[in-house]
Scaffold this motif. Structure first.
Motif, PDB file in Angstrom:
ATOM      1  N   GLN A 147       0.818  -1.197   0.000  1.00 38.70           N
ATOM      2  CA  GLN A 147       0.000   0.000   0.000  1.00 38.70           C
ATOM      3  C   GLN A 147       0.863   1.262   0.000  1.00 38.70           C
ATOM      4  O   GLN A 147       2.010   1.255   0.473  1.00 38.70           O
ATOM      5  CB  GLN A 147      -0.907   0.024   1.233  1.00 38.70           C
ATOM      6  CG  GLN A 147      -2.067  -0.946   1.173  1.00 38.70           C
ATOM      7  CD  GLN A 147      -2.990  -0.765   2.358  1.00 38.70           C
ATOM      8  OE1 GLN A 147      -2.548  -0.607   3.486  1.00 38.70           O
ATOM      9  NE2 GLN A 147      -4.284  -0.771   2.094  1.00 38.70           N
ATOM     10  N   PRO A 148       0.345   2.371  -0.527  1.00 37.63           N
ATOM     11  CA  PRO A 148       1.063   3.645  -0.465  1.00 37.63           C
ATOM     12  C   PRO A 148       1.302   4.058   0.989  1.00 37.63           C
ATOM     13  O   PRO A 148       0.566   3.639   1.897  1.00 37.63           O
ATOM     14  CB  PRO A 148       0.102   4.623  -1.155  1.00 37.63           C
ATOM     15  CG  PRO A 148      -0.798   3.768  -1.985  1.00 37.63           C
ATOM     16  CD  PRO A 148      -0.946   2.491  -1.222  1.00 37.63           C
ATOM     17  N   ARG A 149       2.293   4.883   1.217  1.00 38.61           N
ATOM     18  CA  ARG A 149       2.609   5.295   2.586  1.00 38.61           C
ATOM     19  C   ARG A 149       1.686   6.389   3.102  1.00 38.61           C
ATOM     20  O   ARG A 149       1.438   6.491   4.298  1.00 38.61           O
ATOM     21  CB  ARG A 149       4.065   5.758   2.663  1.00 38.61           C
ATOM     22  CG  ARG A 149       5.080   4.642   2.416  1.00 38.61           C
ATOM     23  CD  ARG A 149       6.490   5.137   2.613  1.00 38.61           C
ATOM     24  NE  ARG A 149       7.468   4.061   2.402  1.00 38.61           N
ATOM     25  CZ  ARG A 149       8.775   4.196   2.547  1.00 38.61           C
ATOM     26  NH1 ARG A 149       9.284   5.379   2.893  1.00 38.61           N
ATOM     27  NH2 ARG A 149       9.574   3.174   2.351  1.00 38.61           N
ATOM     28  N   SER A 150       1.192   7.226   2.214  1.00 40.59           N
ATOM     29  CA  SER A 150       0.342   8.331   2.655  1.00 40.59           C
ATOM     30  C   SER A 150      -1.052   7.835   3.033  1.00 40.59           C
ATOM     31  O   SER A 150      -1.534   6.822   2.512  1.00 40.59           O
ATOM     32  CB  SER A 150       0.219   9.379   1.547  1.00 40.59           C
ATOM     33  OG  SER A 150      -0.512   8.857   0.457  1.00 40.59           O
ATOM     34  N   THR A 151      -1.701   8.561   3.926  1.00 42.72           N
ATOM     35  CA  THR A 151      -3.053   8.200   4.350  1.00 42.72           C
ATOM     36  C   THR A 151      -4.018   8.247   3.169  1.00 42.72           C
ATOM     37  O   THR A 151      -4.849   7.344   2.992  1.00 42.72           O
ATOM     38  CB  THR A 151      -3.540   9.153   5.451  1.00 42.72           C
ATOM     39  OG1 THR A 151      -2.656   9.065   6.566  1.00 42.72           O
ATOM     40  CG2 THR A 151      -4.950   8.794   5.897  1.00 42.72           C
ATOM     41  N   LEU A 152      -3.895   9.294   2.343  1.00 34.60           N
ATOM     42  CA  LEU A 152      -4.766   9.432   1.182  1.00 34.60           C
ATOM     43  C   LEU A 152      -4.568   8.275   0.207  1.00 34.60           C
ATOM     44  O   LEU A 152      -5.537   7.737  -0.347  1.00 34.60           O
ATOM     45  CB  LEU A 152      -4.497  10.767   0.478  1.00 34.60           C
ATOM     46  CG  LEU A 152      -5.402  11.091  -0.729  1.00 34.60           C
ATOM     47  CD1 LEU A 152      -6.860  11.141  -0.290  1.00 34.60           C
ATOM     48  CD2 LEU A 152      -4.972  12.398  -1.371  1.00 34.60           C
ATOM     49  N   GLY A 153      -3.320   7.876   0.027  1.00 39.53           N
ATOM     50  CA  GLY A 153      -3.028   6.763  -0.876  1.00 39.53           C
ATOM     51  C   GLY A 153      -3.608   5.454  -0.358  1.00 39.53           C
ATOM     52  O   GLY A 153      -4.134   4.650  -1.131  1.00 39.53           O
ATOM     53  N   ARG A 154      -3.543   5.235   0.955  1.00 37.56           N
ATOM     54  CA  ARG A 154      -4.093   4.003   1.529  1.00 37.56           C
ATOM     55  C   ARG A 154      -5.613   3.978   1.411  1.00 37.56           C
ATOM     56  O   ARG A 154      -6.206   2.935   1.136  1.00 37.56           O
ATOM     57  CB  ARG A 154      -3.669   3.874   2.995  1.00 37.56           C
ATOM     58  CG  ARG A 154      -2.183   3.559   3.179  1.00 37.56           C
ATOM     59  CD  ARG A 154      -1.889   3.092   4.587  1.00 37.56           C
ATOM     60  NE  ARG A 154      -2.181   4.107   5.584  1.00 37.56           N
ATOM     61  CZ  ARG A 154      -1.317   5.021   6.003  1.00 37.56           C
ATOM     62  NH1 ARG A 154      -0.091   5.058   5.477  1.00 37.56           N
ATOM     63  NH2 ARG A 154      -1.639   5.906   6.927  1.00 37.56           N
TER      64      ARG A 154
END
Length: 288
Positions: A147-154
């Protein structure tokens, strides 16, 4: 795959087949079994009992061989959740006042008139089950590392996973128009997904599909919305568990494209006019 892994997949498939058959016997023997009887495209009386039988058997078997507790929970939420709202639509949607609304636009039009249709409940329920399953998958270690590291990415990745699960549930439901068609598609799609760490998530549904296929081909049972939605949702979980954001986006694009095409083109006509697909579709089906 190691010998131990192959044994585990075969065991999960066997559990799926046996559990689905056991639930089918229990449902058909229940006092309310008559409410699940329907007339198929050839005028034969069949039972929708295969829907809840598949939903429970496949979800439990997939959860038993899941790679982690979050993945097991995702299988149960997707399979039983989608199957339950599908069963609600199978039963309530057969009522005369529910039959007028056709398609998503029809259900929304009915809602604007103050009528909550069973079809809209099913659409919302499958979407909620997909979102819940995708959120649970996010806690699986193997999924989390992609998963992406950023909250938005997750958050975006979870939404993509929900789209894959709910979209595949709807797509398999579109195929449930002829005996054995949806189950055959499920086996063909699910068999390659049985490899790898998350393969158990697909092995259970594949086994349940094989276990119910003879009765479906012989026109004794139908999957209905319950079974077809559960089949697609569980395979969606298996696909989402092995992909990251890019993979999920690609799968979702294919599913969305096929779903949009179904609004313009009859899948049944395409299958009937395509050599190979036609023979596969008719294989094992009774001729009279």
């Amino acid at each position: 795959m190691t010998a131990r892994g192959i044994t585990g997949r075969l065991l999960a498939a066997g559990v799926g087949a046996l559990a689905a058959r056991a639930v089918l016997r229990a449902v058909t023997a229940s006092p309310r079994a008559a409410t699940l009887e329907r007339t198929n495209f050839r005028g034969r009386t069949v039972t929708l009992a295969a829907g809840p039988a598949f939903s429970v058997g496949a979800a439990v078997a997939g959860a038993l061989d899941a790679p982690s507790r979050p993945a097991a929970a995702a299988a149960l939420v997707a399979g039983i959740g989608s199957g339950s709202v599908g069963l609600y639509d199978d039963v309530v949607g057969a009522r005369p006042e529910q039959k007028a609304a056709k398609g998503f636009a029809g259900h929304l039009a009915a809602l604007r008139r103050g009528q909550l249709t069973s079809g809209l409940v099913k659409i919302a329920g499958v979407g909620a089950a997909g979102l819940g399953a995708a959120a649970l998958l996010a806690a699986d270690p193997d999924v989390r590392c992609r998963q992406p590291r950023s909250t938005l990415g997750r958050v975006a990745d979870v939404l993509l996973g929900a789209g894959v699960i709910a979209g595949t549930a709807n797509l398999l439901n579109l195929l449930d128009l002829r005996p054995g068609r949806a189950l055959k598609a499920g086996v063909l799609l699910g068999a390659p997904l049985t490899a790898g760490r998350s393969g158990g998530l697909a092995a259970g549904p594949v086994g349940a599909a094989v276990g119910l296929l003879p009765d479906d081909l012989d026109e004794r049972v139908m999957l209905g919305d319950s079974g077809a939605n559960a089949l697609g949702a569980l395979l969606g979980v298996a696909m989402a568990a092995r992909t990251g954001p890019v993979g999920r986006a690609g799968i979702l694009a294919v599913v969305a494209g096929l779903t949009a095409a179904s609004e313009k083109v009859s899948f049944t006509k395409v299958i009937q006019n395509t050599r190979g697909l036609r023979e596969l579709d008719e294989w094992g089906r009774r001729t009279s």
